[in-house]
Design an enzyme around this catalytic site. Structure first.
Site, PDB file in Angstrom:
ATOM      1  N   ASP A 107      22.540  45.040  28.675  1.00  0.00           N
ATOM      2  CA  ASP A 107      21.868  44.115  27.759  1.00  0.00           C
ATOM      3  C   ASP A 107      22.902  43.070  27.335  1.00  0.00           C
ATOM      4  O   ASP A 107      23.134  42.102  28.060  1.00  0.00           O
ATOM      5  CB  ASP A 107      21.336  44.979  26.601  1.00  0.00           C
ATOM      6  N   PHE A 156      12.525  44.196  24.574  1.00  0.00           N
ATOM      7  CA  PHE A 156      12.870  45.601  24.374  1.00  0.00           C
ATOM      8  C   PHE A 156      11.940  46.496  25.199  1.00  0.00           C
ATOM      9  O   PHE A 156      10.728  46.326  25.185  1.00  0.00           O
ATOM     10  CB  PHE A 156      12.779  45.973  22.895  1.00  0.00           C
ATOM     11  N   ASP A 163      14.930  54.806  25.245  1.00  0.00           N
ATOM     12  CA  ASP A 163      14.198  55.230  24.045  1.00  0.00           C
ATOM     13  C   ASP A 163      14.040  54.129  23.012  1.00  0.00           C
ATOM     14  O   ASP A 163      14.767  53.137  23.011  1.00  0.00           O
ATOM     15  CB  ASP A 163      14.940  56.384  23.364  1.00  0.00           C
TER      16      ASP A 163
HETATM   17  P1  IMP Z   1      24.561  46.593  25.548  1.00  0.00           P
HETATM   18  O1  IMP Z   1      25.840  47.182  25.039  1.00  0.00           O
HETATM   19  O2  IMP Z   1      23.991  45.580  24.598  1.00  0.00           O
HETATM   20  O3  IMP Z   1      24.660  46.046  26.958  1.00  0.00           O
HETATM   21  O4  IMP Z   1      23.470  47.735  25.539  1.00  0.00           O
HETATM   22  C1  IMP Z   1      23.509  48.741  26.444  1.00  0.00           C
HETATM   23  C2  IMP Z   1      22.841  50.007  25.956  1.00  0.00           C
HETATM   24  O5  IMP Z   1      21.852  49.783  24.961  1.00  0.00           O
HETATM   25  C3  IMP Z   1      22.121  50.619  27.126  1.00  0.00           C
HETATM   26  O6  IMP Z   1      22.935  51.551  27.768  1.00  0.00           O
HETATM   27  C4  IMP Z   1      20.891  51.242  26.508  1.00  0.00           C
HETATM   28  O7  IMP Z   1      21.154  52.578  26.179  1.00  0.00           O
HETATM   29  C5  IMP Z   1      20.648  50.433  25.271  1.00  0.00           C
HETATM   30  N1  IMP Z   1      19.594  49.417  25.497  1.00  0.00           N
HETATM   31  C6  IMP Z   1      19.742  48.123  25.858  1.00  0.00           C
HETATM   32  N2  IMP Z   1      18.562  47.493  25.984  1.00  0.00           N
HETATM   33  C7  IMP Z   1      17.628  48.420  25.691  1.00  0.00           C
HETATM   34  C8  IMP Z   1      16.169  48.386  25.661  1.00  0.00           C
HETATM   35  O8  IMP Z   1      15.512  47.364  25.916  1.00  0.00           O
HETATM   36  N3  IMP Z   1      15.569  49.543  25.334  1.00  0.00           N
HETATM   37  C9  IMP Z   1      16.245  50.703  25.045  1.00  0.00           C
HETATM   38  N4  IMP Z   1      17.582  50.772  25.070  1.00  0.00           N
HETATM   39  C10 IMP Z   1      18.266  49.646  25.389  1.00  0.00           C
END
Ligand code: IMP
Ligand code: MG
Length: 179
Positions: A107, A156, A163
């Site tokens: 993300d 999301f 989850d």
């Molecule tokens: P980042 O550090 O912002 O890249 O987020 C990564 C982590 O956040 C992922 O490994 C997921 O566990 C969680 N995550 C990111 N986007 C989503 C989403 O749309 N739904 C649920 N979990 C998410």
């Protein structure tokens, strides 16, 4: 379209289990070419990646591979907190090994950046990133993703391991939050 309700929110199906499996098979084809003879250590980032890791590994029968697990958390509710904690660390000696990090979704990129730093620090020979899902519009880091299953809009999602406040991991398809 199929809808589900988790806590106070509604979600609409956006990716079917079959579409997900097709994407995983394509990732596996490339991995088999790249990782042949390397005895790679696959590191599944818990909790979200457990279903992806299980399905991917079943497509990689013909190469030598090991799998381990790293438990992290960075999300509260439906937005990334950016505060990443290592909860259960890696026990394997990863010095001079090829490590393939298995993520459910990239993300903002904060989590994966943190994981790469931790694994590189321990002397891995190379660190490759495999993520089932990628939100290009949310990415804030310049990180090369070696294997990407599907690029998705910046919404999301839940299901297939992901989850919303602990619920929804047990759905086999992926659902997008209805705004
Ligand atoms: P980042 O550090 O912002 O890249 O987020 C990564 C982590 O956040 C992922 O490994 C997921 O566990 C969680 N995550 C990111 N986007 C989503 C989403 O749309 N739904 C649920 N979990 C998410
Ligand atoms: Mg995750």
């Amino acid at each position: 379209m199929k809808r589900i309700k988790l806590w106070d929110k509604e979600f609409e199906m956006s990716l079917s289990y079959e579409e997900i499996q097709t994407a995983i098979k394509k990732m596996a084809v490339q991995m088999k070419i790249d990782l042949e003879g390397k005895n790679a250590l696959f590191v599944c980032i818990l909790n979200g990646s457990f279903i992806f890791a299980a399905d991917l590994m079943k497509n990689l029968e013909l190469i030598d591979a090991e799998i381990s697990f790293l438990k992290l958390a960075s999300y509260t509710g439906t937005s990334s907190s950016g505060d990443i904690k290592e909860l259960i660390g890696l026990n394997e000696n990863i010095k001079d090994r090829t490590v393939v990090v298995l993520e459910d979704i990239v993300d903002s990129g904060h989590t994966i950046a943190d994981v790469i730093a931790q694994i590189s620090q321990r002397g891995a020979k190379e660190v490759k990133i495999a993520t089932l899902l990628f939100k290009p519009d949310a990415m804030k880091k310049k990180i090369h993703l070696d294997y990407v299953g599907l690029a998705i809009p910046n919404d999301f999602i839940v299901g297939y391991g992901l989850d919303y406040d602990r619920r929804g991991r047990n759905f086999k398809d992926i659902y997008t939050l209805v705004k």
